[in-house]
Design a protein around this motif. Structure first.
Motif, PDB file in Angstrom:
ATOM      1  N   GLU A  13     -12.685  85.209 134.212  1.00 35.58           N
ATOM      2  CA  GLU A  13     -12.086  86.216 133.191  1.00 35.58           C
ATOM      3  C   GLU A  13     -13.257  87.278 133.096  1.00 35.58           C
ATOM      4  OE1 GLU A  13     -11.959  83.904 129.463  1.00 35.58           O
ATOM      5  OE2 GLU A  13     -10.482  82.601 130.535  1.00 35.58           O
ATOM      6  N   LEU A  14     -14.149  87.201 133.593  1.00 34.53           N
ATOM      7  CA  LEU A  14     -15.332  88.198 133.672  1.00 34.53           C
ATOM      8  C   LEU A  14     -15.642  88.480 135.140  1.00 34.53           C
ATOM      9  CD1 LEU A  14     -17.646  86.702 130.862  1.00 34.53           C
ATOM     10  CD2 LEU A  14     -15.953  88.770 130.705  1.00 34.53           C
ATOM     11  N   ASP A  15     -16.352  89.504 135.362  1.00 38.49           N
ATOM     12  CA  ASP A  15     -16.980  89.734 136.731  1.00 38.49           C
ATOM     13  C   ASP A  15     -18.595  89.496 136.877  1.00 38.49           C
ATOM     14  OD1 ASP A  15     -14.839  91.025 138.361  1.00 38.49           O
ATOM     15  OD2 ASP A  15     -15.072  92.319 136.566  1.00 38.49           O
ATOM     16  N   ALA A  16     -19.182  89.468 135.616  1.00 33.72           N
ATOM     17  CA  ALA A  16     -20.455  89.204 135.582  1.00 33.72           C
ATOM     18  C   ALA A  16     -20.651  88.688 133.960  1.00 33.72           C
ATOM     19  CB  ALA A  16     -21.403  90.140 135.865  1.00 33.72           C
ATOM     20  N   ASN A  17     -21.936  88.264 133.700  1.00 33.78           N
ATOM     21  CA  ASN A  17     -22.390  88.421 132.340  1.00 33.78           C
ATOM     22  C   ASN A  17     -23.965  88.569 132.122  1.00 33.78           C
ATOM     23  OD1 ASN A  17     -23.904  85.774 132.306  1.00 33.78           O
ATOM     24  ND2 ASN A  17     -21.889  84.978 132.465  1.00 33.78           N
ATOM     25  N   PHE A  18     -24.155  89.102 130.965  1.00 30.75           N
ATOM     26  CA  PHE A  18     -25.563  89.408 130.663  1.00 30.75           C
ATOM     27  C   PHE A  18     -25.902  88.899 129.105  1.00 30.75           C
ATOM     28  CE2 PHE A  18     -28.092  93.667 129.567  1.00 30.75           C
ATOM     29  CZ  PHE A  18     -29.403  92.807 129.934  1.00 30.75           C
ATOM     30  N   PHE A  19     -26.624  87.871 129.263  1.00 34.67           N
ATOM     31  CA  PHE A  19     -27.152  87.322 127.912  1.00 34.67           C
ATOM     32  C   PHE A  19     -28.135  86.119 128.050  1.00 34.67           C
ATOM     33  CE2 PHE A  19     -24.294  84.146 129.315  1.00 34.67           C
ATOM     34  CZ  PHE A  19     -24.895  82.727 128.712  1.00 34.67           C
ATOM     35  N   GLN A  20     -28.314  85.702 129.218  1.00 33.67           N
ATOM     36  CA  GLN A  20     -29.114  84.368 129.433  1.00 33.67           C
ATOM     37  C   GLN A  20     -30.401  84.741 130.291  1.00 33.67           C
ATOM     38  OE1 GLN A  20     -26.961  81.557 131.439  1.00 33.67           O
ATOM     39  NE2 GLN A  20     -25.883  83.191 132.520  1.00 33.67           N
ATOM     40  N   HIS A  21     -31.347  83.746 130.276  1.00 36.30           N
ATOM     41  CA  HIS A  21     -32.473  83.787 131.203  1.00 36.30           C
ATOM     42  C   HIS A  21     -32.140  82.658 132.506  1.00 36.30           C
ATOM     43  CE1 HIS A  21     -33.735  80.460 128.850  1.00 36.30           C
ATOM     44  NE2 HIS A  21     -34.151  81.355 127.673  1.00 36.30           N
ATOM     45  N   GLU A  22     -32.917  82.769 133.508  1.00 40.00           N
ATOM     46  CA  GLU A  22     -32.756  81.864 134.696  1.00 40.00           C
ATOM     47  C   GLU A  22     -32.970  80.266 134.189  1.00 40.00           C
ATOM     48  OE1 GLU A  22     -32.640  80.794 138.611  1.00 40.00           O
ATOM     49  OE2 GLU A  22     -32.329  82.514 137.991  1.00 40.00           O
ATOM     50  N   PRO A  23     -34.022  80.003 133.319  1.00 35.43           N
ATOM     51  CA  PRO A  23     -34.042  78.455 132.881  1.00 35.43           C
ATOM     52  C   PRO A  23     -32.725  78.118 132.271  1.00 35.43           C
ATOM     53  CG  PRO A  23     -36.126  79.510 132.492  1.00 35.43           C
ATOM     54  CD  PRO A  23     -35.007  80.741 132.920  1.00 35.43           C
ATOM     55  N   TYR A  24     -32.068  78.808 131.465  1.00 35.65           N
ATOM     56  CA  TYR A  24     -30.998  78.489 130.752  1.00 35.65           C
ATOM     57  C   TYR A  24     -29.914  78.547 131.756  1.00 35.65           C
ATOM     58  CZ  TYR A  24     -26.895  78.289 127.605  1.00 35.65           C
ATOM     59  OH  TYR A  24     -25.688  77.903 126.722  1.00 35.65           O
ATOM     60  N   LEU A  25     -29.611  79.538 132.586  1.00 34.87           N
ATOM     61  CA  LEU A  25     -28.405  79.108 133.421  1.00 34.87           C
ATOM     62  C   LEU A  25     -28.693  77.964 134.267  1.00 34.87           C
ATOM     63  CD1 LEU A  25     -26.120  80.178 135.034  1.00 34.87           C
ATOM     64  CD2 LEU A  25     -27.628  81.899 136.435  1.00 34.87           C
ATOM     65  N   LYS A  26     -30.197  77.553 134.930  1.00 33.22           N
ATOM     66  CA  LYS A  26     -30.177  76.510 135.573  1.00 33.22           C
ATOM     67  C   LYS A  26     -29.819  75.365 134.699  1.00 33.22           C
ATOM     68  CE  LYS A  26     -33.765  77.935 138.806  1.00 33.22           C
ATOM     69  NZ  LYS A  26     -35.238  77.894 139.175  1.00 33.22           N
ATOM     70  N   ASP A  27     -30.321  75.180 133.636  1.00 36.73           N
ATOM     71  CA  ASP A  27     -29.834  73.923 132.901  1.00 36.73           C
ATOM     72  C   ASP A  27     -28.296  73.794 132.534  1.00 36.73           C
ATOM     73  OD1 ASP A  27     -30.727  71.759 130.671  1.00 36.73           O
ATOM     74  OD2 ASP A  27     -29.737  73.130 129.502  1.00 36.73           O
ATOM     75  N   PHE A  28     -27.770  75.057 132.280  1.00 37.97           N
ATOM     76  CA  PHE A  28     -26.274  74.964 132.177  1.00 37.97           C
ATOM     77  C   PHE A  28     -25.373  74.493 133.552  1.00 37.97           C
ATOM     78  CE2 PHE A  28     -21.909  76.925 131.936  1.00 37.97           C
ATOM     79  CZ  PHE A  28     -21.497  76.600 130.900  1.00 37.97           C
ATOM     80  N   ILE A  29     -25.907  74.926 134.390  1.00 36.84           N
ATOM     81  CA  ILE A  29     -25.403  74.553 135.914  1.00 36.84           C
ATOM     82  C   ILE A  29     -25.610  73.020 136.015  1.00 36.84           C
ATOM     83  CG2 ILE A  29     -25.438  74.814 138.103  1.00 36.84           C
ATOM     84  CD1 ILE A  29     -25.870  77.680 137.780  1.00 36.84           C
ATOM     85  N   ASN A  30     -26.830  72.626 135.631  1.00 40.48           N
ATOM     86  CA  ASN A  30     -27.128  70.923 135.894  1.00 40.48           C
ATOM     87  C   ASN A  30     -26.168  70.275 135.008  1.00 40.48           C
ATOM     88  OD1 ASN A  30     -29.155  71.358 137.456  1.00 40.48           O
ATOM     89  ND2 ASN A  30     -30.710  71.519 135.886  1.00 40.48           N
TER      90      ASN A  30
END
Length: 253
Positions: free
Chosen positions: A88-105
């Motif tokens: 639904e999006l091409d990209a997002n802009f709101f988070q930092h790398e540690p949050y993204l890693k935790d989310f993917i985990n």
């Protein structure tokens, strides 16, 4: 000051979204000097303040380069990644790398990736009841984010402010169980990050992400009692689906 801050961050974002082709090492564009417009559309999800504001700053610059930017605002930290994964999006802009890693985990089926870092938003400690950290009462209440990454980040900030002591080496994944010293017997409440400004009338101090602080009309440089310094690793990033980082309208120089 606020406009200058947003314009500076907007420049970084512009370079990210229009750095198509990069440099071939000889000082010339990798496409041989072709400056033809991209004629592309990009839809980016962002939290309202300051991320959506930063994106608004670069809309006209991107338009000049042939990229039409559509901004979709979100008021939480979960839906932007779900929407990105669902295309639904091409990209997002709101988070930092540690949050993204935790989310993917926690969502291993989602193949999301850091395309580039843009800026750091320091987390701060705020209060409407006290003027300095030395006034935090014994048994005082503290609200922090309830997601693991920002919760750990908040605890690290409380440790740096010498309000608590964490187990050595625990790092960004700290939890309340890692507190080994709490001399003021602080009562820590874990709250959804977006709701933290609303807790200020009910707690003695709150540890709030800058985007949500600014959205609540708090000025981090004036209102925060204590803030992260320049050593913070929490750079806010542009996230994309794995494989999309090389799309011409997204690729960084």
């Amino acid at each position: 000051m606020r406009k200058k801050f947003l314009a500076m961050l907007g420049l970084s974002a512009t370079l990210l979204f229009t750095g198509c082709g990069g440099d071939n090492g000889g000082g010339q564009p990798a496409d041989g000097g072709n400056t033809e417009k991209l004629n592309a559309n990009i839809k980016v999800g962002a939290t309202p303040v300051p991320h959506a504001e930063i994106l608004e700053q670069i809309k006209s610059d991107l338009q000049d380069k042939g990229v039409t930017l559509e901004i979709v605002e979100f008021n939480d930290y979960v839906q932007p990644n779900i929407a990105l994964n669902d295309k639904e999006l091409d990209a997002n802009f709101f988070q930092h790398e540690p949050y993204l890693k935790d989310f993917i985990n926690e969502h291993s089926e989602m193949k999301l990736k850091n395309a580039a870092g843009i800026h750091i938003e320091p987390m701060g400690i705020y209060s409407t009841k006290i003027k300095m950290l030395g006034e935090v009462p014994f048994g005082g209440t503290v609200s922090i984010p309830n997601d693991p990454t920002n919760g750990g980040r908040a605890l690290l900030l409380l440790d740096k402010a010498e309000l608590i002591t964490l187990r050595e080496g625990v790092g960004e994944m700290a939890t309340v169980q890692d507190i080994i010293s709490n001399p003021n017997d602080l009562q820590i409440q874990e709250i959804e990050a977006a709701q933290l400004p609303r807790t200020l009338d009910d707690v003695d101090i709150a540890v709030i992400n800058t985007n949500f602080a600014m959205n609540a009309n708090l000025n981090p440089t004036k209102d925060a009692l204590f803030m992260e310094d320049s050593t913070s690793p929490y750079v806010n990033i542009i996230a994309v689906r794995d494989g999309d980082e090389n799309r011409p309208e997204i690729k960084a120089r």
